[in-house]
Enzyme design. Structure first.
Site, PDB file in Angstrom:
ATOM      1  NE  ARG A  43      69.324  44.886  79.411  1.00  0.00           N
ATOM      2  CZ  ARG A  43      68.859  45.595  80.437  1.00  0.00           C
ATOM      3  NH1 ARG A  43      68.662  46.896  80.309  1.00  0.00           N
ATOM      4  NH2 ARG A  43      68.606  45.002  81.585  1.00  0.00           N
ATOM      5  CB  SER A 114      73.819  37.400  81.136  1.00  0.00           C
ATOM      6  OG  SER A 114      73.803  38.528  80.295  1.00  0.00           O
ATOM      7  CE  LYS A 143      70.093  41.968  85.046  1.00  0.00           C
ATOM      8  NZ  LYS A 143      69.104  41.494  84.086  1.00  0.00           N
TER       9      LYS A 143
HETATM   10  N1  TZP Z   1      73.422  43.268  83.204  1.00  0.00           N
HETATM   11  C1  TZP Z   1      74.218  43.303  84.270  1.00  0.00           C
HETATM   12  S1  TZP Z   1      74.535  44.887  84.780  1.00  0.00           S
HETATM   13  C2  TZP Z   1      73.590  45.537  83.516  1.00  0.00           C
HETATM   14  C3  TZP Z   1      73.061  44.504  82.752  1.00  0.00           C
HETATM   15  C4  TZP Z   1      72.193  44.655  81.594  1.00  0.00           C
HETATM   16  C5  TZP Z   1      73.374  46.992  83.322  1.00  0.00           C
HETATM   17  C6  TZP Z   1      74.591  47.690  82.818  1.00  0.00           C
HETATM   18  O1  TZP Z   1      74.331  49.044  82.656  1.00  0.00           O
HETATM   19  P1  TZP Z   1      75.370  50.181  83.042  1.00  0.00           P
HETATM   20  O2  TZP Z   1      74.575  51.438  82.913  1.00  0.00           O
HETATM   21  O3  TZP Z   1      76.480  50.132  82.033  1.00  0.00           O
HETATM   22  O4  TZP Z   1      75.834  49.911  84.446  1.00  0.00           O
END
Ligand code: TZP
Ligand code: MG
Length: 219
Positions: A43, A114, A143
């Site tokens: 990603r 998602s 995010k």
């Molecule tokens: N989609 C929803 S939360 C997120 C994504 C890509 C980020 C998750 O990252 P982390 O660091 O595990 O909270």
């Protein structure tokens, strides 16, 4: 891959791009694999994300590592890259191309989507998703445009409705709270920070696998 095999493959779903770590991404992934991650998603997003050939080169390196260890390699958003590399799958969000169009482009590669509501979940399943990503379960700093934190409520809701599609929770998950996510009905947990920023990605992955497995056994 059968659905049962996919459920197992989703147990510890590590996601990373170069902006998520100060260490060399290849080294972090190697350690994470040694610790027991079960699937990996490339990603490459956000500030300082690589583009063009630099992005492709990193993707190829990470994919090779996955292949060498039998770990499925999934590409986030970039369908062209997934097809060009012959990745094992793609993961898309609601802002990306419609699920049925992506399905048509990738054939029988894995397709993750998602979703944030029951309606989005039903549509994704109807249009050919293999698994769903639900979150953010807990607050995340990763995010920037993340939706509202929803705890495990949507995971529980989809299971109550009888939807048996493989599900991973995402957002702020670590070994200390992963069990809760699986207990709510998820097959596994997706994490970025918990592994990519860990002092020991190997230990972080081991702890996550143990947390998920102990709930699977209880459940
Ligand atoms: N989609 C929803 S939360 C997120 C994504 C890509 C980020 C998750 O990252 P982390 O660091 O595990 O909270
Ligand atoms: Mg997306």
């Amino acid at each position: 891959m059968t659905q049962g095999e996919l459920r197992k493959a989703l147990q510890v779903y590590f996601i990373m791009g170069s902006p998520n770590t100060e260490q060399p991404a290849l080294q972090v992934l190697e350690e994470a694999i040694a610790g027991g991650i079960t699937i990996f998603q490339f990603r490459e997003k956000g500030r300082h994300a690589l583009k063009g050939e630099a992005k492709r080169a990193l993707a190829r390196g990470l994919q090779q590592l996955c292949r060498a260890h039998g770990i499925p390699f999934i590409v986030n958003d970039d369908i062209d890259l997934a097809v060009a590399l012959d990745a094992d799958g793609v993961h898309i969000g609601q802002e990306d191309e419609p699920v049925d169009q992506v399905r048509a482009r990738i054939g029988n590669k894995l397709l993750g989507v998602s979703v944030h509501t029951v309606e989005e979940a039903k549509l994704a399943v109807a249009q050919g998703a293999d698994y769903l990503g639900l979150g953010p379960v807990f607050p995340t700093g990763t995010k920037e445009d993340a939706k509202e934190v929803q705890g495990v409520s949507l995971i529980q809701k989809l299971r109550e409705l009888g939807m048996d599609i493989p599900i991973v929770g995402i957002g702020g998950i670590h070994a200390g709270n992963a069990g809760e996510v699986v207990a709510a009905g998820a097959d596994g947990v997706s994490v970025i920070t918990a592994i990519s920023q860990a002092g020991s990605p190997l230990k972080a992955a081991q702890d996550l696998l143990e947390a998920v497995n102990s709930q699977v056994r209880k459940g």
